[in-house]
Write an enzyme that holds these catalytic residues in place. Sequence first.
Site, PDB file in Angstrom:
ATOM      1  N   SER A   1       0.789  -1.236   0.000  1.00 32.46           N
ATOM      2  CA  SER A   1       0.000   0.000   0.000  1.00 32.46           C
ATOM      3  C   SER A   1       0.816   1.279   0.000  1.00 32.46           C
ATOM      4  O   SER A   1       0.237   2.366  -0.146  1.00 32.46           O
ATOM      5  CB  SER A   1      -0.956   0.005   1.193  1.00 32.46           C
ATOM      6  OG  SER A   1      -2.115  -0.729   0.886  1.00 32.46           O
TER       7      SER A   1
ATOM      8  N   TYR B   1     -10.773   2.775   5.467  1.00 33.41           N
ATOM      9  CA  TYR B   1      -9.679   2.444   4.550  1.00 33.41           C
ATOM     10  C   TYR B   1     -10.187   1.481   3.486  1.00 33.41           C
ATOM     11  O   TYR B   1     -10.725   0.426   3.795  1.00 33.41           O
ATOM     12  CB  TYR B   1      -8.540   1.807   5.341  1.00 33.41           C
ATOM     13  CG  TYR B   1      -7.252   1.664   4.574  1.00 33.41           C
ATOM     14  CD1 TYR B   1      -6.292   2.663   4.597  1.00 33.41           C
ATOM     15  CD2 TYR B   1      -6.990   0.527   3.826  1.00 33.41           C
ATOM     16  CE1 TYR B   1      -5.106   2.543   3.898  1.00 33.41           C
ATOM     17  CE2 TYR B   1      -5.817   0.387   3.119  1.00 33.41           C
ATOM     18  CZ  TYR B   1      -4.875   1.398   3.163  1.00 33.41           C
ATOM     19  OH  TYR B   1      -3.701   1.265   2.464  1.00 33.41           O
ATOM     20  N   SER B   2     -10.005   1.855   2.220  1.00 30.17           N
ATOM     21  CA  SER B   2     -10.541   1.040   1.136  1.00 30.17           C
ATOM     22  C   SER B   2      -9.668   1.134  -0.098  1.00 30.17           C
ATOM     23  O   SER B   2      -9.420   2.235  -0.615  1.00 30.17           O
ATOM     24  CB  SER B   2     -11.966   1.489   0.777  1.00 30.17           C
ATOM     25  OG  SER B   2     -12.424   0.822  -0.377  1.00 30.17           O
ATOM     26  N   ASN B   3      -9.222  -0.011  -0.582  1.00 32.91           N
ATOM     27  CA  ASN B   3      -8.458  -0.044  -1.826  1.00 32.91           C
ATOM     28  C   ASN B   3      -9.300   0.361  -3.037  1.00 32.91           C
ATOM     29  O   ASN B   3      -8.752   0.780  -4.061  1.00 32.91           O
ATOM     30  CB  ASN B   3      -7.903  -1.444  -2.062  1.00 32.91           C
ATOM     31  CG  ASN B   3      -6.707  -1.760  -1.187  1.00 32.91           C
ATOM     32  OD1 ASN B   3      -6.022  -0.859  -0.704  1.00 32.91           O
ATOM     33  ND2 ASN B   3      -6.451  -3.030  -0.978  1.00 32.91           N
TER      34      ASN B   3
ATOM     35  N   GLY C   1       2.701  -0.599   4.233  1.00 29.86           N
ATOM     36  CA  GLY C   1       2.163  -1.582   3.307  1.00 29.86           C
ATOM     37  C   GLY C   1       2.357  -2.990   3.838  1.00 29.86           C
ATOM     38  O   GLY C   1       3.441  -3.321   4.316  1.00 29.86           O
TER      39      GLY C   1
END
Length: 394
Positions: free
Chosen positions: A90, A192-194, A339
């Site tokens: 990340s 939190y979201s990809n 990450g």
Amino acid sequence: MPILVAAALGTTACQPDRPAVSPPSSTTPASAAELTALQRDADAIRDIGITGVQARLVAADGSNTVATSGVADIASRGPVSGDGYFRAASVTKTFTATVLLQLVGEGKLALDDTVEKWLPGVVHGDGNDGTKITVRQLLNHTSGLKYPNPYELASPEDYRRYALDVPPPPEQVVATAVQSRPTFAPGTGWSYSNTGYLLAGMIIDKVTGTPWYEEVGRRIITPLGLNHTTYPGSAVTIPTPHATGYTQWPTGGLVDTTDNRISGFAAAAGALITTTADLNTFFRALLGGKLLQPEQLTEMKKTVDTDAEIRSIFPGARYGLGLFSIELSCGGRYWMHGGDIPGYKTRDGVTDDGTRSVVVSMSTLLQDTDDHQIAQENAAMTLVDHALCSTGNK
């Protein structure tokens, strides 16, 4: 406890033999005291069961201090390279956000543009509405969009089942995400979201006419000379040298999770491969004002509150556009983006003016118990805090 990349993982309480300390890479340390402190903190990470650790501190004068600990592979027990590659996971988000902000500075889009303007019809249905979500909200995780967990990686068997799958395109992942109702209305919460960063990458593609990773290469990697930062595409392996990456689930012992395509699923949210030297260079350039115009850097540093779970991990954590702001034990705050991915965990930090930074890469991801995960997190964040609070930062 969340991990900051593509998959939610579930690993083994079997610790490796106590690894031997490998000598640090050739550097010109800022001071013997800083090298001693960095080595102590790297060893502390090793001692909780992490097979390999490499940490690099860059001082205001540009001097590098590198400490390594543990082993690169539990079979050969060779030393950890201070220049080894790893999956950034990340941390990729900060690169993606930087490119989007560069495009804003060039007048090619605005942070308050809606997703619908650039990707018509992509975000709709089940309460999801791209006409009400802005580019800013994608970047600071206030869109409310959910992220579909691609793989239930709760065991070695799960990992082996999915590791070599060819990732679907971001458009397909987003299409799956919007089949679930949002967590909250856009702008009314933080999660939190990809998914937001997959959409950010898609917007870069649309605005520029080239893939997001090519824009990262042209705008960041090449100008800064980040010769060891790459986008792997569908490749399974990572460049040499690298430490073997292990994951520890509740069963199965330490599992070699080095070679896989899992990062490809995260795309603009988590696909890059890099080194500690390159990440330090990137973060110092970014916060030092070399990548963004002052107005866009100011926008990147406008933060919103996170959620209770994140704050329990990162003291006082707030989130800007692709960057966390974290409290320092010595006063003040620093910027970071970690990450996590099978085999590798990265933590980093850079001062507000970009003059001092540190990156630590760990080649084990602990997923066996909450206590073990928290111990790894705390040890890594302690290293970052100590490095940035050193007398060399005064």
